[in-house]
Motif scaffolding. Structure first.
Motif: not given
Length: 202
Positions: A82, A85, A100, A138, A141-142, A145
């Motif tokens: 996080e 990003l 990532v 999790d 989801e990243i 996106k």
């Protein structure tokens, strides 16, 4: 006069906390000595000197136990993701996705045994197990996106969810270890192949 019910509750909480620490210490010791796959829940209960019923009330299987063992590390991993990003919002989404994946691969190298244990539920729970893992939920989801951002700016429209599913399958322990140990890819070259296969890096 003391509230006996409150005292009993505090004692139960203390006992539960002590049992959890004994279970985790015993599991970690056995996993390091023998590997996650070779250790049974019964062996963990014996090593922790507790009844199997006590163990199963807290952990339904080794997957849940492994997840508890690495929970703090997983939290740190996603905090790092996080933070990265947030600091690189203006970079191309393909570059951000590469980083990532790089962070996750480095983490997998450090916690391979325990992450394998988290994934082992797949053989006992069924086809939904991957989506039941908070680690992969999790991460999925990243990835989706970032792939959606890429679709808008860098590559033709495609199913980001499907591509993320395939990426996560490649990152699972059995696939990763096969590519590393049998095909001979280093973590860095494995990452390069993932990027070449799934998305362009500009």
């Amino acid at each position: 006069m003391k509230n006996t019910g409150e005292t009993h509750t505090r004692t139960e909480r203390r006992d539960a906390a002590e049992n959890r620490q004994r279970i985790l210490a015993a599991a970690l010791k056995l996993f390091e000595q023998n590997g996650v796959e070779q250790v049974s829940m019964n062996q963990i209960a014996i090593e922790a000197q507790i009844g199997s019923g006590t163990l199963y009330r807290r952990y339904r299987n080794k997957s849940e136990l492994c997840l508890d063992l690495i929970k703090d590390n997983i939290d740190l991993l996603f905090e790092d993701i996080e933070a990265y990003l947030k600091q690189h919002q203006t970079d191309a989404p393909s570059r951000r996705l590469r980083e990532v994946l790089s962070l996750f691969i480095r983490y997998r190298e450090k916690k391979l045994q325990l992450l394998t244990g988290v994934e082992q539920a797949a053989s006992t729970i069924g086809t939904q197990s991957r989506t039941q893992s908070p680690v992969f939920n999790d991460l999925h989801e990243i990835i989706v996106k970032l792939l959606n951002e890429m679709t808008a700016s860098e590559q033709p429209k495609s199913s980001s969810v499907f591509k993320a599913d395939m990426l996560l399958m490649a990152l699972k322990s059995d696939s990763y270890v096969f590519q590393r140990d049998v095909r001979g890819y280093s973590p860095e070259s494995f990452l390069d192949q993932l990027c070449l296969t799934f998305f362009p890096v500009k």
